[in-house]
Design a protein around this motif. Structure first.
Motif, PDB file in Angstrom:
ATOM      1  N   GLY A 118      -1.515   4.701  -0.289  1.00  0.00           N
ATOM      2  CA  GLY A 118      -2.573   4.236  -0.055  1.00  0.00           C
ATOM      3  C   GLY A 118      -4.587   3.394   0.701  1.00  0.00           C
ATOM      4  N   VAL A 119      -4.052   2.093   0.113  1.00  0.00           N
ATOM      5  CA  VAL A 119      -4.097   0.629   0.177  1.00  0.00           C
ATOM      6  C   VAL A 119      -4.320   1.006   2.264  1.00  0.00           C
ATOM      7  N   PHE A 120      -3.434   1.087   2.381  1.00  0.00           N
ATOM      8  CA  PHE A 120      -3.357   1.567   4.222  1.00  0.00           C
ATOM      9  C   PHE A 120      -4.632   2.721   5.256  1.00  0.00           C
ATOM     10  N   TRP A 121      -4.106   3.704   4.351  1.00  0.00           N
ATOM     11  CA  TRP A 121      -4.306   5.400   4.457  1.00  0.00           C
ATOM     12  C   TRP A 121      -4.960   5.680   3.486  1.00  0.00           C
ATOM     13  N   GLU A 122      -6.132   5.996   2.962  1.00  0.00           N
ATOM     14  CA  GLU A 122      -7.276   6.811   2.128  1.00  0.00           C
ATOM     15  C   GLU A 122      -6.509   7.870   1.918  1.00  0.00           C
ATOM     16  N   PRO A 123      -5.842   8.792   2.392  1.00  0.00           N
ATOM     17  CA  PRO A 123      -5.180  10.436   2.207  1.00  0.00           C
ATOM     18  C   PRO A 123      -3.735  10.001   1.697  1.00  0.00           C
ATOM     19  N   LEU A 124      -3.852   9.118   1.337  1.00  0.00           N
ATOM     20  CA  LEU A 124      -2.475   9.307   0.965  1.00  0.00           C
ATOM     21  C   LEU A 124      -2.525   9.015  -0.342  1.00  0.00           C
ATOM     22  N   ARG A 125      -3.752   9.187  -1.090  1.00  0.00           N
ATOM     23  CA  ARG A 125      -4.229   8.721  -2.484  1.00  0.00           C
ATOM     24  C   ARG A 125      -3.945  10.402  -3.152  1.00  0.00           C
ATOM     25  N   SER A 126      -4.194  11.609  -2.244  1.00  0.00           N
ATOM     26  CA  SER A 126      -4.298  12.501  -2.630  1.00  0.00           C
ATOM     27  C   SER A 126      -4.058  13.902  -1.703  1.00  0.00           C
ATOM     28  N   SER A 127      -3.720  14.793  -2.106  1.00  0.00           N
ATOM     29  CA  SER A 127      -3.092  15.963  -1.878  1.00  0.00           C
ATOM     30  C   SER A 127      -4.216  16.354  -0.148  1.00  0.00           C
ATOM     31  N   PRO A 128      -3.519  17.251   0.826  1.00  0.00           N
ATOM     32  CA  PRO A 128      -1.388  17.237   0.897  1.00  0.00           C
ATOM     33  C   PRO A 128      -0.372  15.673   1.628  1.00  0.00           C
ATOM     34  N   ALA A 129      -1.072  14.991   1.663  1.00  0.00           N
ATOM     35  CA  ALA A 129       0.221  13.603   2.299  1.00  0.00           C
ATOM     36  C   ALA A 129       0.643  13.553   1.418  1.00  0.00           C
ATOM     37  N   ASP A 130      -0.004  12.784  -0.292  1.00  0.00           N
ATOM     38  CA  ASP A 130       1.087  12.285  -1.010  1.00  0.00           C
ATOM     39  C   ASP A 130       1.736  13.064  -1.181  1.00  0.00           C
ATOM     40  N   ILE A 131       1.878  14.724  -1.000  1.00  0.00           N
ATOM     41  CA  ILE A 131       3.204  15.560  -1.307  1.00  0.00           C
ATOM     42  C   ILE A 131       4.287  15.466  -0.146  1.00  0.00           C
ATOM     43  N   ALA A 132       3.142  16.071   0.761  1.00  0.00           N
ATOM     44  CA  ALA A 132       4.291  15.469   2.242  1.00  0.00           C
ATOM     45  C   ALA A 132       5.233  14.268   2.181  1.00  0.00           C
ATOM     46  N   VAL A 133       5.114  12.888   1.589  1.00  0.00           N
ATOM     47  CA  VAL A 133       5.154  11.900   1.959  1.00  0.00           C
ATOM     48  C   VAL A 133       6.522  11.887   0.676  1.00  0.00           C
ATOM     49  N   ASP A 277      -2.813   5.510  -9.557  1.00  0.00           N
ATOM     50  CA  ASP A 277      -2.002   4.147  -9.261  1.00  0.00           C
ATOM     51  C   ASP A 277      -2.571   2.520 -10.253  1.00  0.00           C
ATOM     52  N   PRO A 278      -2.435   2.449 -11.323  1.00  0.00           N
ATOM     53  CA  PRO A 278      -2.829   1.636 -12.670  1.00  0.00           C
ATOM     54  C   PRO A 278      -2.612   0.063 -12.423  1.00  0.00           C
ATOM     55  N   VAL A 279      -1.700   0.240 -11.455  1.00  0.00           N
ATOM     56  CA  VAL A 279      -1.242  -1.377 -11.520  1.00  0.00           C
ATOM     57  C   VAL A 279      -2.693  -1.951 -10.552  1.00  0.00           C
ATOM     58  N   LEU A 280      -2.420  -1.288  -9.696  1.00  0.00           N
ATOM     59  CA  LEU A 280      -3.663  -1.430  -8.306  1.00  0.00           C
ATOM     60  C   LEU A 280      -5.067  -1.759  -8.753  1.00  0.00           C
ATOM     61  N   GLY A 281      -5.025  -1.155  -9.950  1.00  0.00           N
ATOM     62  CA  GLY A 281      -6.575  -0.840 -10.723  1.00  0.00           C
ATOM     63  C   GLY A 281      -6.745  -2.108 -11.223  1.00  0.00           C
ATOM     64  N   ILE A 282      -5.236  -2.642 -12.421  1.00  0.00           N
ATOM     65  CA  ILE A 282      -5.774  -3.727 -12.266  1.00  0.00           C
ATOM     66  C   ILE A 282      -5.572  -5.006 -11.437  1.00  0.00           C
ATOM     67  N   ILE A 297      -3.019  -5.893  -1.384  1.00  0.00           N
ATOM     68  CA  ILE A 297      -2.160  -4.860   0.058  1.00  0.00           C
ATOM     69  C   ILE A 297      -0.885  -5.425  -0.916  1.00  0.00           C
ATOM     70  N   TYR A 298      -0.360  -6.062  -1.271  1.00  0.00           N
ATOM     71  CA  TYR A 298       0.852  -6.906  -1.494  1.00  0.00           C
ATOM     72  C   TYR A 298       1.748  -5.955  -2.512  1.00  0.00           C
ATOM     73  N   VAL A 299       0.651  -5.633  -3.491  1.00  0.00           N
ATOM     74  CA  VAL A 299       1.256  -4.888  -5.003  1.00  0.00           C
ATOM     75  C   VAL A 299       0.728  -3.482  -4.782  1.00  0.00           C
ATOM     76  N   GLY A 300      -0.117  -3.266  -3.542  1.00  0.00           N
ATOM     77  CA  GLY A 300       0.340  -1.941  -2.734  1.00  0.00           C
ATOM     78  C   GLY A 300       1.404  -1.578  -2.182  1.00  0.00           C
ATOM     79  N   VAL A 301       1.952  -2.466  -1.636  1.00  0.00           N
ATOM     80  CA  VAL A 301       3.829  -2.559  -1.024  1.00  0.00           C
ATOM     81  C   VAL A 301       4.529  -2.522  -1.810  1.00  0.00           C
ATOM     82  N   LEU A 302       4.666  -3.380  -3.106  1.00  0.00           N
ATOM     83  CA  LEU A 302       5.532  -3.654  -3.594  1.00  0.00           C
ATOM     84  C   LEU A 302       6.195  -2.885  -4.760  1.00  0.00           C
TER      85      LEU A 302
END
Length: 340
Positions: A118-133, A277-282, A297-302
């Motif tokens: 979701g650091v690249f595209w916000e809709p990925l943090r919620s339904s339905p995009a997260d379910i599809a991916v 995404d707690p680690v991204l929150g840190i 971005i790095y932590v999101g990808v990793l």
């Protein structure tokens, strides 16, 4: 029920310690990317204590798995131990319990993966995009595992190492920049925030963070020199996981302290928190100056990568479990047929 095993070709012993370690760490080490948030929902300021309790249980469990797997290097894991220690009846229930555990692990890992992207595209943090991916990830990895375990395990090794180094760096940076014993003490109002009931609920939730050690047992039938590779892989996972979980929850609660009985670590994305995404929150709540954006971005990808590994590890584990179950007629006839 009498024991039964197929004649002919079995699993090949092609995996070394690094492959076993990386696959298991993909399961165990990845859970930090969602378990922190799940536990914080209930434990609040007691979250670090919950992980200490769960870690002690994990070390004891890993020791028993090391001994039993070295004695019985079979693909069934705890179902094989139950067969040896008791009988086929209890092995059957252990096997199906493992099956449920793997299904949950695969589903959770695949579901949380897009949240970090979701650091690249916000809709990925919620339904339905997260379910599809998440569904797409499971399909792709299922096809990869059809190709072969060496190829599937090879995906894990380098990525697991990079992830472990990143987690340790995050712990060190967090300790230097935000760790505050005073804040951690102020976070706790035990009995009220959290309540005793919520604290007790959080402990089994904290054990989610250490699921996956079973993976090595399920891959034992493919381990080279299992008498040495299995103990080395088990020890490596224990050291790596304890090193991360010993301090990361404290860093997280220092960066996102409890205020009015709530912490951003335990709030959903819709509430402005980072439970998904707690680690991204840190990373977002640690002042990193000029490298802040790049670090997020790095932590999101990793994180997405290690959750990809965890999903893969779960699929590897469940496929080996079903192989073992098929050997002992614990699956329907049509399902347990082994392709040449």
């Amino acid at each position: 029920m009498a024991e039964w095993s197929p004649k002919g070709r079995g699993l090949e012993r092609v995996l070394g310690s690094s492959a076993l370690f990386s696959t298991a760490y993909g399961n165990v080490g990845s859970t930090v990317y969602y378990a922190l948030g799940l536990v914080a929902v209930f434990a609040l300021g007691m979250t670090p204590i919950v992980f200490v309790v769960a870690g002690v249980i994990f070390v004891c469990t890993a020791a028993t798995y090391t001994e039993a797997t070295t004695m019985y290097p079979e693909a069934g894991g705890s179902s094989s131990f139950a067969r040896r220690g008791f009988n086929e009846f209890w092995s059957f229930f252990a096997a199906w319990g493992q099956m449920l555990n793997y299904i949950i692990t695969i589903a959770i890992s695949a579901f949380f993966l897009p949240h970090y992207l979701g650091v690249f595209w916000e809709p990925l943090r919620s339904s339905p995009a997260d379910i599809a991916v998440g569904m797409a990830v499971i399909v792709v990895l299922g096809l990869l595992n059809v190709v072969g375990v060496r190829e599937a395990a090879g995906v894990n090794i380098v990525l697991a190492f990079i992830d472990l180094v990143t987690q340790l760096i995050l712990v060190v940076v967090g300790v230097v920049l935000v760790l505050s014993p005073e804040t951690l003490v102020e976070n706790v109002d035990f009995g009220t925030s959290p309540t005793v009931t919520d604290f007790l609920i959080a402990i089994p939730l904290g054990m989610i963070a250490f699921t996956g050690i079973e993976t090595i047992s399920n891959m034992a039938e493919e381990a080279r020199d299992f008498g040495s590779t299995i103990p080395r892989a088990m020890r490596g996972v224990q050291v790596a996981v304890i090193a991360v979980y010993a301090l990361l929850p404290s860093v997280a609660l220092s960066a996102m302290p409890v205020e009015d009985g709530r912490t951003l670590l335990g709030l959903t994305e819709e509430e402005g928190g980072f439970a998904g995404d707690p680690v991204l929150g840190i990373v977002k709540n640690v002042e990193l100056g000029a490298v802040q954006g790049a670090a997020e971005i790095y932590v999101g990808v990793l994180a997405a990568t290690i959750l990809f590994i965890a999903t893969n590890a779960g699929i590897i584990g469940v496929s080996r479990l079903t192989y073992s179950m098929g050997q002992y007629r614990q699956l329907p006839e049509r399902v347990r047929v082994l392709h040449p």
